[in-house]
Design an enzyme around this catalytic site. Structure first.
Site, PDB file in Angstrom:
ATOM      1  N   ASP A   1      -1.887  -2.644  -3.935  1.00 21.12           N
ATOM      2  CA  ASP A   1      -2.201  -1.209  -3.899  1.00 21.12           C
ATOM      3  C   ASP A   1      -0.929  -0.423  -4.210  1.00 21.12           C
ATOM      4  O   ASP A   1      -0.138  -0.090  -3.324  1.00 21.12           O
ATOM      5  CB  ASP A   1      -2.805  -0.777  -2.564  1.00 21.12           C
ATOM      6  CG  ASP A   1      -4.280  -1.134  -2.452  1.00 21.12           C
ATOM      7  OD1 ASP A   1      -4.824  -1.716  -3.409  1.00 21.12           O
ATOM      8  OD2 ASP A   1      -4.879  -0.834  -1.406  1.00 21.12           O
TER       9      ASP A   1
ATOM     10  N   ASN B   1      -7.071  -3.699  -4.278  1.00 19.19           N
ATOM     11  CA  ASN B   1      -8.312  -3.075  -4.757  1.00 19.19           C
ATOM     12  C   ASN B   1      -8.039  -1.790  -5.550  1.00 19.19           C
ATOM     13  O   ASN B   1      -8.805  -1.443  -6.439  1.00 19.19           O
ATOM     14  CB  ASN B   1      -9.261  -2.793  -3.606  1.00 19.19           C
ATOM     15  CG  ASN B   1      -8.631  -1.979  -2.503  1.00 19.19           C
ATOM     16  OD1 ASN B   1      -7.585  -2.356  -1.974  1.00 19.19           O
ATOM     17  ND2 ASN B   1      -9.239  -0.853  -2.154  1.00 19.19           N
TER      18      ASN B   1
ATOM     19  N   TYR C   1      -2.327   4.330  -6.249  1.00 15.66           N
ATOM     20  CA  TYR C   1      -3.475   5.103  -5.756  1.00 15.66           C
ATOM     21  C   TYR C   1      -3.898   6.180  -6.745  1.00 15.66           C
ATOM     22  O   TYR C   1      -4.506   7.183  -6.365  1.00 15.66           O
ATOM     23  CB  TYR C   1      -3.219   5.688  -4.354  1.00 15.66           C
ATOM     24  CG  TYR C   1      -3.235   4.627  -3.279  1.00 15.66           C
ATOM     25  CD1 TYR C   1      -2.154   3.768  -3.118  1.00 15.66           C
ATOM     26  CD2 TYR C   1      -4.336   4.445  -2.452  1.00 15.66           C
ATOM     27  CE1 TYR C   1      -2.169   2.766  -2.167  1.00 15.66           C
ATOM     28  CE2 TYR C   1      -4.356   3.445  -1.491  1.00 15.66           C
ATOM     29  CZ  TYR C   1      -3.277   2.611  -1.358  1.00 15.66           C
ATOM     30  OH  TYR C   1      -3.302   1.623  -0.413  1.00 15.66           O
TER      31      TYR C   1
ATOM     32  N   HIS D   1     -11.642  -2.226   7.039  1.00 18.44           N
ATOM     33  CA  HIS D   1     -11.687  -3.428   6.197  1.00 18.44           C
ATOM     34  C   HIS D   1     -11.923  -4.680   7.045  1.00 18.44           C
ATOM     35  O   HIS D   1     -11.450  -5.767   6.703  1.00 18.44           O
ATOM     36  CB  HIS D   1     -10.395  -3.580   5.387  1.00 18.44           C
ATOM     37  CG  HIS D   1     -10.078  -2.376   4.554  1.00 18.44           C
ATOM     38  ND1 HIS D   1     -10.966  -1.860   3.646  1.00 18.44           N
ATOM     39  CD2 HIS D   1      -8.981  -1.588   4.493  1.00 18.44           C
ATOM     40  CE1 HIS D   1     -10.415  -0.808   3.059  1.00 18.44           C
ATOM     41  NE2 HIS D   1      -9.226  -0.611   3.559  1.00 18.44           N
TER      42      HIS D   1
ATOM     43  N   HIS E   1      -3.614  -3.790   2.566  1.00 19.57           N
ATOM     44  CA  HIS E   1      -4.981  -3.278   2.607  1.00 19.57           C
ATOM     45  C   HIS E   1      -5.264  -2.393   3.824  1.00 19.57           C
ATOM     46  O   HIS E   1      -5.746  -1.279   3.671  1.00 19.57           O
ATOM     47  CB  HIS E   1      -5.968  -4.443   2.529  1.00 19.57           C
ATOM     48  CG  HIS E   1      -7.336  -4.075   2.054  1.00 19.57           C
ATOM     49  ND1 HIS E   1      -7.576  -3.086   1.117  1.00 19.57           N
ATOM     50  CD2 HIS E   1      -8.568  -4.565   2.389  1.00 19.57           C
ATOM     51  CE1 HIS E   1      -8.887  -3.010   0.891  1.00 19.57           C
ATOM     52  NE2 HIS E   1      -9.507  -3.883   1.649  1.00 19.57           N
ATOM     53  N   VAL E   2      -5.010  -2.909   5.019  1.00 22.75           N
ATOM     54  CA  VAL E   2      -5.197  -2.104   6.227  1.00 22.75           C
ATOM     55  C   VAL E   2      -3.914  -1.292   6.424  1.00 22.75           C
ATOM     56  O   VAL E   2      -2.821  -1.860   6.460  1.00 22.75           O
ATOM     57  CB  VAL E   2      -5.463  -3.004   7.448  1.00 22.75           C
ATOM     58  CG1 VAL E   2      -5.607  -2.165   8.705  1.00 22.75           C
ATOM     59  CG2 VAL E   2      -6.697  -3.853   7.209  1.00 22.75           C
ATOM     60  N   HIS E   3      -4.058   0.020   6.541  1.00 25.50           N
ATOM     61  CA  HIS E   3      -2.883   0.897   6.554  1.00 25.50           C
ATOM     62  C   HIS E   3      -2.284   0.992   7.953  1.00 25.50           C
ATOM     63  O   HIS E   3      -2.315   2.028   8.610  1.00 25.50           O
ATOM     64  CB  HIS E   3      -3.246   2.272   5.982  1.00 25.50           C
ATOM     65  CG  HIS E   3      -3.775   2.170   4.589  1.00 25.50           C
ATOM     66  ND1 HIS E   3      -4.559   3.109   3.989  1.00 25.50           N
ATOM     67  CD2 HIS E   3      -3.606   1.175   3.656  1.00 25.50           C
ATOM     68  CE1 HIS E   3      -4.856   2.713   2.764  1.00 25.50           C
ATOM     69  NE2 HIS E   3      -4.301   1.542   2.543  1.00 25.50           N
TER      70      HIS E   3
ATOM     71  N   ASP F   1       0.825  -1.214   0.000  1.00 22.41           N
ATOM     72  CA  ASP F   1       0.000   0.000   0.000  1.00 22.41           C
ATOM     73  C   ASP F   1       0.854   1.256   0.000  1.00 22.41           C
ATOM     74  O   ASP F   1       0.598   2.197   0.748  1.00 22.41           O
ATOM     75  CB  ASP F   1      -0.945  -0.017   1.203  1.00 22.41           C
ATOM     76  CG  ASP F   1      -1.816  -1.262   1.241  1.00 22.41           C
ATOM     77  OD1 ASP F   1      -1.264  -2.359   1.460  1.00 22.41           O
ATOM     78  OD2 ASP F   1      -3.031  -1.145   1.054  1.00 22.41           O
TER      79      ASP F   1
HETATM   80 FE   LIG Z   1      -6.322  -1.875  -0.323  1.00 28.68          FE
END
Ligand SMILES: [Fe+2]
Ligand SMILES: *[C@@H]1O[C@H](CO)[C@@H](O)[C@H](O)[C@H]1NC(C)=O
Ligand SMILES: *[C@@H]1O[C@H](CO)[C@@H](O)[C@H](O)[C@H]1NC(C)=O
Ligand SMILES: *[C@@H]1O[C@H](CO)[C@@H](O)[C@H](O)[C@H]1NC(C)=O
Ligand SMILES: *[C@@H]1O[C@H](CO)[C@@H](O)[C@H](O)[C@H]1NC(C)=O
Length: 461
Positions: free
Chosen positions: A189, A226, A192, A321, A348-350, A161
């Site tokens: 990710d 995503n 962005y 999430h 996914h989870v930042h 991410d």
């Molecule tokens: Fe994500």
């Protein structure tokens, strides 16, 4: 003095661990907005010279590490598809021919995207390569991995991410300051760009230029997240993953996969399986059938370390999430336990989180056994979506910390997975605020096939 403080802090952490089986870090990061670097930033600079190759990046190009895919973009005209390459001792220049393509996304038109696979490279060898033949040549280098084998030491970096904020730049610089990272396992990710109006794909180009300083010199192993879906039917963009699949290739055919979004590679003593959280994974689907056939092929006598990458975590105790990975977990977790996966990395989870070795596979709708339990055949689950993208940190955690969660902290950073031999790997997580030598979280991994003992840091009873 400093040592004493560290020791005392360590004791507090240990005490916390024994009480509830998990640590929520006491480290509180200063909360400040995470902003994308402006388009005129140094890291986005276009290389000088007519039609100079930019966004150069490499990834593994075959199943066992003797191949490399070189990718780059030329802005003005297609130019040459050739990669020239040679080794330090043998000055003979080899060449390989690639392909060029471009794509449109709403009113954006990409540059000329080149992909070229170098094959049958010598193992454990320093290579130099050149792209941009006939116009502006640029030279880079990489080292091929040692021959696949059970006791080959190898060090992976973990980044997820990342995005392109000032924090992303700190994370990348922090990773680069570790001289040992040989390959990046990237858990999804990327740019962005989709956070911009009309998914402004110019931000895919800036991301490619930003990450070139690492990705042109060591392979980044790609996982789709995503933010790679780019599905925007409102503006006529109905083909998911279009920019990602045009720009980032993977050696999926070499592992019998039918999609670049899921595949496997062998590298040194590791077998790495990459899954797609955003492609069908239910029974009978292509990804399901591939994974079902893939797991029995892993020979732990050849590659002791079985590592899985995916974007959406199965175990995540943040209020972001939450449970998004649940349906895939239900499908595949019994296999991960049966085949003794060592570790699963997700993004996914930042934020950052490491689990105990746990499984939750006894439940059958009516029996009520739906709590994760300690399981020495199960993987450790690590969420490493803390690369620093513009969406900022996930700070809100579920309380109390679940027993299965060994350590969690909302800071940006990266991790290092250092395989020593067939039985031992040393894992460290580095928050950006510390020097590279400091590990905010660390643990030994004991290989699940060769040395399936409980790790010393394990605390869940
Ligand atoms: Fe994500
Ligand atoms: C694409 O369309 C948007 C919205 O109309 C506009 O702001 C942008 O400048 C356009 N970009 C290009 C490259 O034409
Ligand atoms: C990004 O980090 C690099 C390496 O530390 C530094 O040279 C560069 O100036 C930074 N750029 C920005 C925009 O922060
Ligand atoms: C944290 O998340 C929970 C659950 O979604 C929510 O009820 C709570 O308001 C959130 N707390 C903060 C400070 O945002
Ligand atoms: C494997 O590495 C660990 C950690 O460095 C070491 O303690 C152990 O002795 C090594 N095993 C063998 C067989 O060399």
């Amino acid at each position: 003095m400093g040592l004493t403080v560290l020791l005392v802090f360590g004791l507090i952490l240990n005490a916390a661990m024994l009480c509830n089986g998990g640590v929520t870090s006491l480290f509180v990061r200063k909360v400040e907005p995470t902003k994308d670097m402006p388009l005129d930033s140094d890291v986005f600079r276009v290389p000088p010279g007519y039609n100079a190759p930019q966004q150069v990046h490499i990834t593994q190009g075959d199943h066992d590490g003797k191949g490399v895919i070189v990718s780059w973009v030329t802005p003005s005209e297609p130019g040459s598809n050739t990669v020239l390459y040679w080794t330090a001792n043998d000055k003979h220049k080899y060449h390989a021919e690639g392909h060029v393509r471009k794509y449109k996304f709403y009113n954006y038109t990409s540059g000329f995207i080149h992909h070229c696979t170098l094959r049958n490279l010598k193992i454990d060898t320093q290579y130099y390569y050149e792209v941009g033949i006939k116009h502006t040549m640029r030279q880079f280098s990489f080292r091929t991995p040692p021959k696949v084998g059970p006791d080959v030491p190898y060090t992976f970096g973990l980044i997820g991410d990342l995005g392109q904020s000032f924090d992303s730049n700190r994370t990348l610089a922090h990773y680069e300051s570790n001289p040992n990272g040989q390959t990046v396992l990237y858990v999804g990710d990327l740019s962005y760009a989709d956070n911009y109006p009309f998914h402004d794909n110019v931000r895919w180009d800036t991301w490619g230029r930003f990450t070139e300083r690492s990705a042109a010199y060591q392979p980044w192993i790609w996982t789709a997240g995503n933010h790679e879906i780019d599905f925007v039917p409102e503006i006529g963009e109905k083909v998911p993953f279009k920019p990602y699949r045009n720009r980032y290739h993977t050696p999926y055919r070499a592992s019998g996969s039918t999609s670049s979004l899921w595949y496997s590679i062998k590298r040194a003593s590791a077998y790495i399986i990459v899954l797609s959280s955003y492609s069908a994974y239910g029974k009978y689907t292509p990804q399901y059938r591939w994974l079902e056939a893939e797991l029995p092929k892993v020979d732990r006598k050849e590659t002791p370390w079985l590592i899985v990458l995916m974007h959406s975590p199965w175990y995540n105790s943040y209020n972001y999430h939450y449970m998004e990975g649940e349906t895939m977990r239900v499908m595949y977790e019994p296999w991960f336990v049966q085949y003794k996966v060592d570790v699963v990395f997700a993004g996914h989870v930042h934020a950052y989180e490491r689990s105990e070795r746990i499984s939750n596979i006894a439940y059958n709708v009516v029996n009520g056994q739906c709590t994760p339990i300690s399981d020495q055949s199960a993987p450790v689950y690590i969420t490493i979506g803390d690369g620093g993208n513009l969406e900022g940190l996930a700070t809100n955690m579920t309380e109390p910390q679940p027993k299965y969660s060994a350590y969690r902290e909302a800071s940006f950073g990266h991790a290092i997975f250092e395989i020593k031999n067939r039985t031992h790997a040393y894992y460290t997580w580095h928050r950006n605020q510390d020097g590279e030598a400091v590990a905010a979280d660390s643990t030994w991994f004991y290989n699940r096939f060769w040395y399936p003992l409980e790790e010393p840091t394990s605390a869940m009873k």
